[in-house]
Design a protein around this motif. Structure first.
Motif, PDB file in Angstrom:
ATOM      1  N   PRO A  31       0.828  -1.308   0.045  1.00 26.73           N
ATOM      2  CA  PRO A  31       0.136  -0.167   0.141  1.00 26.73           C
ATOM      3  C   PRO A  31       0.884   1.210  -0.042  1.00 26.73           C
ATOM      4  O   PRO A  31       2.151   1.268   0.726  1.00 26.73           O
ATOM      5  CB  PRO A  31      -0.690  -0.137   1.443  1.00 26.73           C
ATOM      6  CG  PRO A  31      -0.794  -1.596   1.840  1.00 26.73           C
ATOM      7  CD  PRO A  31       0.800  -2.041   1.136  1.00 26.73           C
ATOM      8  N   ARG A  41      -8.613   8.886  -5.892  1.00 26.42           N
ATOM      9  CA  ARG A  41      -9.769   8.465  -5.004  1.00 26.42           C
ATOM     10  C   ARG A  41     -10.970   8.008  -6.009  1.00 26.42           C
ATOM     11  O   ARG A  41     -11.572   7.182  -5.638  1.00 26.42           O
ATOM     12  CB  ARG A  41     -10.262   9.637  -4.119  1.00 26.42           C
ATOM     13  CG  ARG A  41     -11.346   9.400  -3.447  1.00 26.42           C
ATOM     14  CD  ARG A  41     -11.749  10.700  -2.528  1.00 26.42           C
ATOM     15  NE  ARG A  41     -12.024  11.936  -3.424  1.00 26.42           N
ATOM     16  CZ  ARG A  41     -12.220  13.027  -2.774  1.00 26.42           C
ATOM     17  NH1 ARG A  41     -11.845  13.410  -1.591  1.00 26.42           N
ATOM     18  NH2 ARG A  41     -12.322  14.156  -3.597  1.00 26.42           N
ATOM     19  N   GLU A  65      -4.351   6.084   0.883  1.00 27.91           N
ATOM     20  CA  GLU A  65      -3.369   5.011   0.556  1.00 27.91           C
ATOM     21  C   GLU A  65      -4.059   4.155  -0.277  1.00 27.91           C
ATOM     22  O   GLU A  65      -5.301   3.769  -0.089  1.00 27.91           O
ATOM     23  CB  GLU A  65      -3.360   4.614   1.883  1.00 27.91           C
ATOM     24  CG  GLU A  65      -1.991   3.555   1.909  1.00 27.91           C
ATOM     25  CD  GLU A  65      -1.735   2.748   3.400  1.00 27.91           C
ATOM     26  OE1 GLU A  65      -0.925   3.340   4.253  1.00 27.91           O
ATOM     27  OE2 GLU A  65      -2.597   1.762   3.456  1.00 27.91           O
ATOM     28  N   TYR A  66      -3.235   3.683  -1.368  1.00 33.22           N
ATOM     29  CA  TYR A  66      -3.576   2.979  -2.278  1.00 33.22           C
ATOM     30  C   TYR A  66      -2.846   1.821  -2.680  1.00 33.22           C
ATOM     31  O   TYR A  66      -1.471   1.951  -2.471  1.00 33.22           O
ATOM     32  CB  TYR A  66      -3.838   3.634  -3.585  1.00 33.22           C
ATOM     33  CG  TYR A  66      -5.042   4.896  -3.388  1.00 33.22           C
ATOM     34  CD1 TYR A  66      -6.389   4.581  -3.293  1.00 33.22           C
ATOM     35  CD2 TYR A  66      -4.423   5.953  -3.067  1.00 33.22           C
ATOM     36  CE1 TYR A  66      -7.128   5.544  -2.948  1.00 33.22           C
ATOM     37  CE2 TYR A  66      -5.146   7.179  -2.985  1.00 33.22           C
ATOM     38  CZ  TYR A  66      -6.695   6.741  -2.905  1.00 33.22           C
ATOM     39  OH  TYR A  66      -7.446   7.755  -2.409  1.00 33.22           O
ATOM     40  N   LYS A 122       1.067   5.579   0.273  1.00 31.19           N
ATOM     41  CA  LYS A 122       0.321   6.759   0.740  1.00 31.19           C
ATOM     42  C   LYS A 122       0.556   7.811  -0.347  1.00 31.19           C
ATOM     43  O   LYS A 122       1.870   8.335  -0.564  1.00 31.19           O
ATOM     44  CB  LYS A 122       1.076   7.213   2.233  1.00 31.19           C
ATOM     45  CG  LYS A 122       0.201   8.128   2.898  1.00 31.19           C
ATOM     46  CD  LYS A 122      -0.527   7.209   4.153  1.00 31.19           C
ATOM     47  CE  LYS A 122      -1.393   8.170   4.685  1.00 31.19           C
ATOM     48  NZ  LYS A 122      -2.496   7.754   5.516  1.00 31.19           N
ATOM     49  N   GLU A 170      -8.106   0.901  -2.452  1.00 29.04           N
ATOM     50  CA  GLU A 170      -7.971   1.754  -1.347  1.00 29.04           C
ATOM     51  C   GLU A 170      -7.892   0.945   0.049  1.00 29.04           C
ATOM     52  O   GLU A 170      -8.447   0.102   0.476  1.00 29.04           O
ATOM     53  CB  GLU A 170      -9.149   2.690  -1.259  1.00 29.04           C
ATOM     54  CG  GLU A 170      -9.180   4.005  -0.195  1.00 29.04           C
ATOM     55  CD  GLU A 170     -10.267   4.679  -0.095  1.00 29.04           C
ATOM     56  OE1 GLU A 170     -11.300   4.084   0.128  1.00 29.04           O
ATOM     57  OE2 GLU A 170     -10.239   5.969  -0.360  1.00 29.04           O
ATOM     58  N   THR A 171      -6.377   1.250   0.498  1.00 25.32           N
ATOM     59  CA  THR A 171      -6.199   0.423   1.788  1.00 25.32           C
ATOM     60  C   THR A 171      -6.282   1.346   3.007  1.00 25.32           C
ATOM     61  O   THR A 171      -6.090   0.784   4.195  1.00 25.32           O
ATOM     62  CB  THR A 171      -4.620  -0.244   1.502  1.00 25.32           C
ATOM     63  OG1 THR A 171      -3.829   0.836   1.089  1.00 25.32           O
ATOM     64  CG2 THR A 171      -4.738  -1.158   0.610  1.00 25.32           C
ATOM     65  N   GLY A 172      -6.580   2.594   2.810  1.00 24.47           N
ATOM     66  CA  GLY A 172      -6.459   3.460   4.017  1.00 24.47           C
ATOM     67  C   GLY A 172      -6.898   5.003   3.581  1.00 24.47           C
ATOM     68  O   GLY A 172      -6.936   5.132   2.087  1.00 24.47           O
ATOM     69  N   PRO A 173      -6.825   5.914   4.472  1.00 24.51           N
ATOM     70  CA  PRO A 173      -7.286   7.299   3.935  1.00 24.51           C
ATOM     71  C   PRO A 173      -6.085   7.697   3.154  1.00 24.51           C
ATOM     72  O   PRO A 173      -4.762   7.539   3.266  1.00 24.51           O
ATOM     73  CB  PRO A 173      -7.130   8.031   5.207  1.00 24.51           C
ATOM     74  CG  PRO A 173      -7.220   7.175   6.227  1.00 24.51           C
ATOM     75  CD  PRO A 173      -6.931   5.781   6.011  1.00 24.51           C
TER      76      PRO A 173
END
Ligand SMILES: C[S@@+](CC[C@H](N)C(=O)[O-])C[C@H]1O[C@@H](n2cnc3c(N)ncnc32)[C@H](O)[C@@H]1O
Length: 409
Positions: A95, A113, A128-129, A97, A123-126
């Motif tokens: 992932p 996004r 974060e991809y 950022k 999408e793995t977090g805010p």
């Protein structure tokens, strides 16, 4: 239809009644997936598409076409242009950022996004991809080139095609010098290839040519055109005798594949394209000769066993094809030379979507076309070129191109 009925239709699923049968078919088709090869995968894919279309409401389809897909194109093209996909692929499956302003990630994060919302990134977090297989592949020039060339370079040709048609009285376009591309980009250059080169997108175009056919069998595969039976017997075995001339062969992927598949072939293999393209050829077997050549001029290689053209005739309307074909016919040796055309042959009904999509590209960018069998016979045999079609070697329904074998009449 009154406005109320219209709106009710626009916000209801396209075909809710079809869903149970489609899901039933999908459950059946899934069983063949493991052992059924690409054909089984493809059958399932088409059913899955039918399922999505049946479930979607017309409003959702409209938002997809007019907002989501253009937005995704903006993100994907920018990711290629900035080198983001290459950079992310270097970091592999981790992932990653987004840090806006960080030089290497210097693109508006909202693009990512949207790509995640469309399923092209995970999408793995805010902020974060992770790359999917698709976005990982976008780090390969043969996959990413088309985004820069066809969408970023000349994509307005199809979006603005309706304006071109308004000006030309809605007639089917057949003049290579007057295309929707010329109108959309306000250019006087002769064609889309030259326009793309003029804006620095020539290499992306060539990469796309090497990319769109990946995963398909090459023309010389024995299940398509058995060269060991059709070309080699009777071919002049002298070392200087030309065996195959790949006319407008781009960077040489077809002729390279031929050399790899038949390393013991008799005679010479020759790649021809415009000098500017030949200058870009890299990593080609040194046994393959390269000649900078304009196919509107006299063919310098006479009496080859085969003159081959892949995705060339579809770039041009009939009058230009006739000029190109006459140059080849002049160089052919009667009773010996063959002309091999690898291009689409669109059936009368049930055309495959990749073929109709190619036809749309040809029409909107080049005022050209993908041809039906009748179109091919008219072009080859109906123009006094002295050529005849010997056989159309057919591939599977989803292989897109067929090999049209011609000889002097
Ligand atoms: C659609 S691409 C096909 C390339 C290759 N045969 C393939 O299948 O990937 C069309 C090719 O035609 C070449 N071309 C365009 N005009 C040409 C001309 N006047 N003479 C020779 N080649 C030309 C382009 O440079 C490009 O490589």
């Amino acid at each position: 239809m009154d406005a109320q009925t219209g709106l009710a239709i626009a916000t209801s699923p396209n075909d809710i009644a079809a869903i149970p049968n489609l899901v039933g078919d999908i459950n059946e088709f899934v069983k063949n997936l493991e052992n059924g090869g690409n054909e089984a995968r493809h059958k399932l894919l088409l059913k899955a598409r039918d399922l999505v279309q049946a479930l979607e409401t017309p409003r959702e389809t409209m938002i997809k076409h007019t907002w989501a897909q253009p937005g995704a194109a903006a993100g994907l093209i920018t990711g290629v242009d900035t080198g983001l996909w290459v950079l992310m692929a270097r970091d592999g499956d981790k992932p990653q950022k987004v840090a806006e302003g960080r030089e290497s990630w210097n693109i508006p994060c909202r693009l990512l996004r949207h790509l995640a919302a469309m399923g092209y990134l995970a999408e793995t977090g805010p902020g974060e991809y992770k790359l999917t297989n698709f976005t990982k592949s976008m780090s390969l020039p043969v996959i990413s080139g088309g985004y820069i060339a066809l969408l970023g370079g000349i994509g307005r040709s199809s979006i603005e095609f309706h304006k071109f048609l308004r000006k030309t009285n809605w007639r089917n376009p057949i003049d290579a010098t007057k295309t929707s591309m010329h109108l959309a980009y306000g250019t006087d250059l002769p064609n889309a290839f030259e326009y793309l080169r003029s804006i620095g997108y020539g290499p992306h175009t060539n990469n796309h040519m090497g990319g769109y056919r990946q995963g398909r069998l090459p023309w010389m595969h024995e299940s398509i055109y058995p060269v060991a039976k059709q070309l080699f017997p009777g071919a002049d075995s002298k070392p200087d005798a030309p065996l195959v001339v790949d006319i407008a062969g781009g960077l040489g992927h077809d002729i390279a594949e031929f050399q790899k598949m038949y390393p013991d072939h008799p005679g010479r293999l020759i790649l021809q394209d415009l000098p500017v393209v030949i200058a870009d050829v890299k990593d080609l077997d040194s046994n393959i000769e390269r000649i900078g050549y304009d196919f509107h001029t006299e063919q310098p290689i006479k009496g080859a066993r085969a003159y081959f053209m892949h995705s060339i005739m579809h770039d041009w309307p009939d009058d230009v094809c006739k000029r190109i074909l006459s140059r080849i016919a002049e160089a052919m040796k009667p009773g010996y030379s063959k002309l091999l055309i690898f291009d689409c042959v669109i059936p009368r009904t049930g055309a495959y979507w990749e073929n109709t999509a190619g036809d749309m590209l040809m029409m909107t960018q080049l005022s050209a076309l993908e041809r039906t069998q009748d179109n091919w016979y008219d072009l080859i045999e109906g123009n006094g070129l002295g050529l005849k079609i010997v056989k159309i070697w057919r591939c599977s329904d989803t292989d897109v191109e067929n090999l049209i074998e011609c000889e002097l009449a």
